[in-house]
Write a protein that holds these residues in place. Structure first.
Motif, PDB file in Angstrom:
ATOM      1  N   GLU A   1      14.810   8.462  16.459  1.00  0.00           N
ATOM      2  CA  GLU A   1      14.509   7.093  16.035  1.00  0.00           C
ATOM      3  C   GLU A   1      13.122   6.629  16.476  1.00  0.00           C
ATOM      4  OE1 GLU A   1      16.599   5.337  13.943  1.00  0.00           O
ATOM      5  OE2 GLU A   1      17.438   7.344  13.935  1.00  0.00           O
ATOM      6  N   VAL A   2      12.247   7.586  16.772  1.00  0.00           N
ATOM      7  CA  VAL A   2      10.863   7.252  17.139  1.00  0.00           C
ATOM      8  C   VAL A   2       9.928   7.956  16.164  1.00  0.00           C
ATOM      9  CG1 VAL A   2       9.061   7.462  18.893  1.00  0.00           C
ATOM     10  CG2 VAL A   2      11.397   6.917  19.567  1.00  0.00           C
ATOM     11  N   ALA A   3       8.993   7.191  15.570  1.00  0.00           N
ATOM     12  CA  ALA A   3       8.004   7.748  14.645  1.00  0.00           C
ATOM     13  C   ALA A   3       6.719   8.042  15.406  1.00  0.00           C
ATOM     14  CB  ALA A   3       7.731   6.767  13.508  1.00  0.00           C
ATOM     15  N   LYS A   4       6.186   9.250  15.196  1.00  0.00           N
ATOM     16  CA  LYS A   4       4.972   9.668  15.891  1.00  0.00           C
ATOM     17  C   LYS A   4       3.917  10.081  14.882  1.00  0.00           C
ATOM     18  CE  LYS A   4       3.254  12.907  19.389  1.00  0.00           C
ATOM     19  NZ  LYS A   4       3.621  14.014  20.310  1.00  0.00           N
ATOM     20  N   ALA A   5       2.701   9.510  14.995  1.00  0.00           N
ATOM     21  CA  ALA A   5       1.610   9.824  14.066  1.00  0.00           C
ATOM     22  C   ALA A   5       0.993  11.166  14.439  1.00  0.00           C
ATOM     23  CB  ALA A   5       0.553   8.724  14.106  1.00  0.00           C
ATOM     24  N   ILE A   6       0.734  11.997  13.401  1.00  0.00           N
ATOM     25  CA  ILE A   6       0.078  13.286  13.665  1.00  0.00           C
ATOM     26  C   ILE A   6      -1.254  13.416  12.925  1.00  0.00           C
ATOM     27  CG2 ILE A   6       2.169  14.552  14.261  1.00  0.00           C
ATOM     28  CD1 ILE A   6       2.387  15.516  11.432  1.00  0.00           C
ATOM     29  N   LYS A   7      -1.447  12.631  11.834  1.00  0.00           N
ATOM     30  CA  LYS A   7      -2.744  12.611  11.143  1.00  0.00           C
ATOM     31  C   LYS A   7      -2.767  11.432  10.187  1.00  0.00           C
ATOM     32  CE  LYS A   7      -1.737  15.573   7.139  1.00  0.00           C
ATOM     33  NZ  LYS A   7      -2.209  16.710   6.336  1.00  0.00           N
ATOM     34  N   TYR A   8      -3.955  11.129   9.680  1.00  0.00           N
ATOM     35  CA  TYR A   8      -4.121  10.015   8.742  1.00  0.00           C
ATOM     36  C   TYR A   8      -5.311  10.282   7.835  1.00  0.00           C
ATOM     37  CZ  TYR A   8      -5.686   5.433   7.051  1.00  0.00           C
ATOM     38  OH  TYR A   8      -6.120   4.401   6.266  1.00  0.00           O
ATOM     39  N   GLU A   9      -5.101  10.192   6.531  1.00  0.00           N
ATOM     40  CA  GLU A   9      -6.179  10.326   5.552  1.00  0.00           C
ATOM     41  C   GLU A   9      -6.241   9.031   4.745  1.00  0.00           C
ATOM     42  OE1 GLU A   9      -5.055  13.657   3.238  1.00  0.00           O
ATOM     43  OE2 GLU A   9      -5.183  15.090   4.887  1.00  0.00           O
ATOM     44  N   GLU A  10      -7.365   8.354   4.802  1.00  0.00           N
ATOM     45  CA  GLU A  10      -7.510   7.056   4.148  1.00  0.00           C
ATOM     46  C   GLU A  10      -7.279   7.171   2.635  1.00  0.00           C
ATOM     47  OE1 GLU A  10     -10.601   3.268   4.050  1.00  0.00           O
ATOM     48  OE2 GLU A  10     -11.322   5.255   4.621  1.00  0.00           O
ATOM     49  N   LEU A  11      -6.495   6.269   2.087  1.00  0.00           N
ATOM     50  CA  LEU A  11      -6.172   6.287   0.655  1.00  0.00           C
ATOM     51  C   LEU A  11      -7.119   5.352  -0.108  1.00  0.00           C
ATOM     52  CD1 LEU A  11      -2.281   6.165   0.929  1.00  0.00           C
ATOM     53  CD2 LEU A  11      -3.754   8.168   0.712  1.00  0.00           C
ATOM     54  N   LYS A  12      -8.419   5.557   0.113  1.00  0.00           N
ATOM     55  CA  LYS A  12      -9.434   4.677  -0.478  1.00  0.00           C
ATOM     56  C   LYS A  12      -9.390   4.702  -2.003  1.00  0.00           C
ATOM     57  CE  LYS A  12     -14.419   3.782  -0.497  1.00  0.00           C
ATOM     58  NZ  LYS A  12     -15.734   4.243  -0.008  1.00  0.00           N
ATOM     59  N   ARG A  13      -9.271   5.901  -2.584  1.00  0.00           N
ATOM     60  CA  ARG A  13      -9.285   6.008  -4.060  1.00  0.00           C
ATOM     61  C   ARG A  13      -8.035   5.369  -4.667  1.00  0.00           C
ATOM     62  NH1 ARG A  13     -12.362   5.184  -8.057  1.00  0.00           N
ATOM     63  NH2 ARG A  13     -11.853   6.348  -9.942  1.00  0.00           N
ATOM     64  N   HIS A  14      -6.909   5.462  -3.982  1.00  0.00           N
ATOM     65  CA  HIS A  14      -5.694   4.807  -4.463  1.00  0.00           C
ATOM     66  C   HIS A  14      -5.929   3.310  -4.614  1.00  0.00           C
ATOM     67  CE1 HIS A  14      -3.988   8.593  -3.087  1.00  0.00           C
ATOM     68  NE2 HIS A  14      -2.782   8.272  -3.554  1.00  0.00           N
ATOM     69  N   ARG A  15      -6.526   2.700  -3.571  1.00  0.00           N
ATOM     70  CA  ARG A  15      -6.755   1.257  -3.597  1.00  0.00           C
ATOM     71  C   ARG A  15      -7.849   0.880  -4.598  1.00  0.00           C
ATOM     72  NH1 ARG A  15      -8.804   0.711   1.002  1.00  0.00           N
ATOM     73  NH2 ARG A  15      -8.121   2.480   2.243  1.00  0.00           N
ATOM     74  N   GLU A  16      -8.842   1.752  -4.749  1.00  0.00           N
ATOM     75  CA  GLU A  16      -9.899   1.493  -5.746  1.00  0.00           C
ATOM     76  C   GLU A  16      -9.315   1.444  -7.157  1.00  0.00           C
ATOM     77  OE1 GLU A  16     -13.811   3.493  -3.526  1.00  0.00           O
ATOM     78  OE2 GLU A  16     -12.748   4.588  -5.103  1.00  0.00           O
ATOM     79  N   LEU A  17      -8.402   2.378  -7.450  1.00  0.00           N
ATOM     80  CA  LEU A  17      -7.788   2.400  -8.778  1.00  0.00           C
ATOM     81  C   LEU A  17      -6.902   1.174  -8.996  1.00  0.00           C
ATOM     82  CD1 LEU A  17      -6.897   6.192  -9.071  1.00  0.00           C
ATOM     83  CD2 LEU A  17      -8.541   4.943 -10.461  1.00  0.00           C
ATOM     84  N   LEU A  18      -6.171   0.746  -7.967  1.00  0.00           N
ATOM     85  CA  LEU A  18      -5.357  -0.461  -8.096  1.00  0.00           C
ATOM     86  C   LEU A  18      -6.224  -1.682  -8.384  1.00  0.00           C
ATOM     87  CD1 LEU A  18      -2.740  -0.007  -5.203  1.00  0.00           C
ATOM     88  CD2 LEU A  18      -2.336   0.216  -7.664  1.00  0.00           C
ATOM     89  N   SER A  19      -7.401  -1.747  -7.744  1.00  0.00           N
ATOM     90  CA  SER A  19      -8.327  -2.866  -7.987  1.00  0.00           C
ATOM     91  C   SER A  19      -8.955  -2.770  -9.365  1.00  0.00           C
ATOM     92  CB  SER A  19      -9.417  -2.883  -6.913  1.00  0.00           C
ATOM     93  OG  SER A  19      -8.872  -3.092  -5.636  1.00  0.00           O
ATOM     94  N   THR A  20      -9.375  -1.549  -9.756  1.00  0.00           N
ATOM     95  CA  THR A  20     -10.021  -1.349 -11.053  1.00  0.00           C
ATOM     96  C   THR A  20      -9.086  -1.692 -12.203  1.00  0.00           C
ATOM     97  OG1 THR A  20     -11.354   0.435 -10.111  1.00  0.00           O
ATOM     98  CG2 THR A  20     -11.234   0.338 -12.506  1.00  0.00           C
ATOM     99  N   CYS A  21      -7.801  -1.426 -12.016  1.00  0.00           N
ATOM    100  CA  CYS A  21      -6.840  -1.605 -13.099  1.00  0.00           C
ATOM    101  C   CYS A  21      -6.157  -2.980 -13.084  1.00  0.00           C
ATOM    102  CB  CYS A  21      -5.762  -0.508 -13.028  1.00  0.00           C
ATOM    103  SG  CYS A  21      -6.400   1.165 -13.257  1.00  0.00           S
ATOM    104  N   LEU A  22      -6.695  -3.931 -12.330  1.00  0.00           N
ATOM    105  CA  LEU A  22      -6.091  -5.264 -12.283  1.00  0.00           C
ATOM    106  C   LEU A  22      -5.984  -5.874 -13.676  1.00  0.00           C
ATOM    107  CD1 LEU A  22      -7.614  -6.856  -9.058  1.00  0.00           C
ATOM    108  CD2 LEU A  22      -5.205  -6.434  -9.553  1.00  0.00           C
ATOM    109  N   ASN A  23      -7.028  -5.711 -14.479  1.00  0.00           N
ATOM    110  CA  ASN A  23      -6.976  -6.191 -15.859  1.00  0.00           C
ATOM    111  C   ASN A  23      -6.578  -5.058 -16.808  1.00  0.00           C
ATOM    112  OD1 ASN A  23      -7.758  -8.877 -15.271  1.00  0.00           O
ATOM    113  ND2 ASN A  23      -9.873  -8.191 -15.049  1.00  0.00           N
ATOM    114  N   GLU A  24      -7.383  -3.981 -16.780  1.00  0.00           N
ATOM    115  CA  GLU A  24      -7.111  -2.831 -17.650  1.00  0.00           C
ATOM    116  C   GLU A  24      -8.086  -1.730 -17.277  1.00  0.00           C
ATOM    117  OE1 GLU A  24      -7.973  -1.885 -22.260  1.00  0.00           O
ATOM    118  OE2 GLU A  24      -6.679  -3.637 -21.938  1.00  0.00           O
TER     119      GLU A  24
END
Length: 498
Positions: free
Chosen positions: A128-151
């Protein structure tokens, strides 16, 4: 010139104008022509079809795909759930108990975030304990969500991320059809022979004959046998109207509407309803499984432990349960829900005191063959009532009120069996040409189900097939008539109360 005039007798003047314009452009998108010609889009498309039939133009159909960010996607423009979870862990020195993460970030974000963190192999969970082992920023995921706000349109290199965002319901895919118009050699030849202006009149006058003007004009022919076009007003699909009517009936009886997800763990669809894990309905041939990792059930708190106890030993006096070792792994498998009772039992676990009167109308999915009375996905209306003195007789009275409210003239009850209700009843409606068909199942929740939900008061429940109810009200003998290819069939359907 005589040949041209003979040809013109069969071509309306507006079509001639369009043809000459296309001859100058040679090839153009149909969507741009209304502005160039100052002609409404609907009128233009009729004339383009006319010219196509005359082999004067060619029409090419192109499909264009584009994407828009959903309401849920708009919530994650700054940070996706898995990023929120991993950043929280990093702020806590790299690890934290799951209960504390849920307390600080909320159950919904944590359920989604932990699932995707594990999928991306960012974390490990132990005791029941979560431990972080690595992290890769999801910058492109968020860029696409912003780009597609309208179309937005997708680039080839972004399709992997686009598909993930579609799968998660953060983007929605749309298609639009474009028509490109190209003039044919025959069209070019005819357009070149046509004068810039050609006067077409619908009737001769004294002046037209006396001045000799009739020699240089075309008299428009009329078909006196042609019927005028029928104009149909816009309306909702009959089934949508029927569902609105059912909602109105439920509201009038004092019910509140709830919502839930299509994809859920088996826990809610079966286990919480005291349906044994070896029950035939849980076989892969009946239930539609989702290709995904298991759901994290411990986020649901004490309900999971109550379910385990109820299945293994009953959990209450005079019940022995199913007497087998309950599988956490099987209960955590994700499926497309096969009954909306999954939503009402889940609601009940969070609202344990009376009075409760709720219902849900939404899609369910099953591996049923398509025939006159079955669909693989259909609408179901589930409801529950919890009152201190509620009983089976009152439940039957409520069901009769619902049936009369939506216009079912002939309704009868028959004793039935369901794993989660006792006593149970099946409801049948009479359809001319078909006979009596089952439209709902109902009953009082078993003591084991009440124990699982943490409820100490009687609860009546039911599930109704909306399409079958609509068949009874509309007098249809085939459920597929609710989804016909021929729109004229839908135009004849009238919901009695509307």
């Amino acid at each position: 010139m005589v040949v041209v005039i003979v040809q013109l007798l069969d071509i309306p003047p507006t079509a001639i104008k369009i043809l000459k314009t296309i001859a100058k452009l040679r090839k153009e998108a149909a969507s741009k022509l209304p502005e160039v010609l100052s002609i409404p889009q609907s009128t233009l498309m009729s004339y383009l079809e006319f010219l196509k039939q005359k082999n004067l133009i060619k029409v090419e159909r192109r499909v264009r795909k584009f994407y828009r960010t959903t309401d849920e996607g708009k919530e994650y423009l700054e940070s996706l759930p898995e990023e929120k979870v991993i950043k929280y862990l990093m702020s806590r020195g790299g690890e934290a108990p799951i209960k504390e993460i849920v307390k600080d970030l909320g159950e919904r974000i944590v359920n989604i975030g932990l699932s995707w963190c594990r999928k991306r192999k960012w974390i490990v969970i132990s005791k029941e304990v979560a431990k972080a082992i690595k992290y890769e920023e999801l910058k492109r995921h968020r860029e696409l969500l912003s780009t597609c706000l309208n179309e937005c349109e997708a680039k080839k290199e972004d399709m992997k991320i686009i598909n993930e965002l579609l799968e998660r319901g953060l983007l929605k895919e749309f298609e639009t059809i474009e028509y490109w118009i190209e003039i044919t050699p025959r069209g070019i030849s005819l357009a070149s022979e046509l004068p810039e202006e050609l006067k077409v009149i619908s009737k001769l006058s004294v002046d037209t004959i006396a001045t000799g003007l009739w020699k240089s004009i075309i008299l428009k022919p009329y078909n006196v046998e042609a019927e005028p076009p029928r104009i149909y007003p816009g309306r909702k699909h009959p089934l949508a109207e029927f569902i609105e009517m059912v909602r109105d009936v439920m509201y009038s009886l004092g019910f509140e509407e709830i919502e839930d997800d299509y994809v859920i763990p088996e826990l809610w669809n079966f286990d919480a309803l005291f349906q044994a894990q070896d029950h035939p309905a849980r076989d892969i041939h009946d239930t539609l499984a989702v290709k995904s990792k298991e759901a994290y059930l411990k986020a649901y708190g004490d309900v999971v432990e109550r379910i385990r106890v109820a299945h293994e030993s009953g959990g209450i006096k005079d019940s022995k349960g199913w007497r087998y070792e309950w599988s956490y792994e099987k209960a955590s498998k994700l499926i497309l829900r096969s009954q909306t009772t999954a939503a009402t039992i889940r609601y009940l676990t969070k609202h344990r005191e009376p009075p409760v009167r709720v219902f849900i109308i939404d899609k369910v999915f099953r591996r049923d063959p398509l025939d006159a009375t079955h669909l693989p996905d259909f609408y179901q209306m589930d409801g529950i009532i919890m009152e201190r003195d509620f009983n089976f007789r009152k439940l039957l009275g409520v069901l009769e009120q619902i049936g009369k409210g939506i216009g079912i003239e002939k309704l009868k009850f028959k004793p039935g069996y369901f794993p989660f209700t006792e006593p149970s009843v099946e409801g049948y409606a009479y359809i001319k040409g078909v006979g009596w068909i089952e439209v709902f199942g109902a009953g009082m929740f078993r003591p084991e189900v009440l124990y699982i939900a943490g409820v100490k008061h009687p609860v009546g429940a039911w599930g109704m097939g909306i399409e079958r109810l609509a068949m009874a009200v509309l007098g249809l003998n085939d459920i597929r008539l609710l989804y016909p290819y021929d729109i004229s069939i839908l135009r004849k359907m009238i919901i009695p109360r509307w």
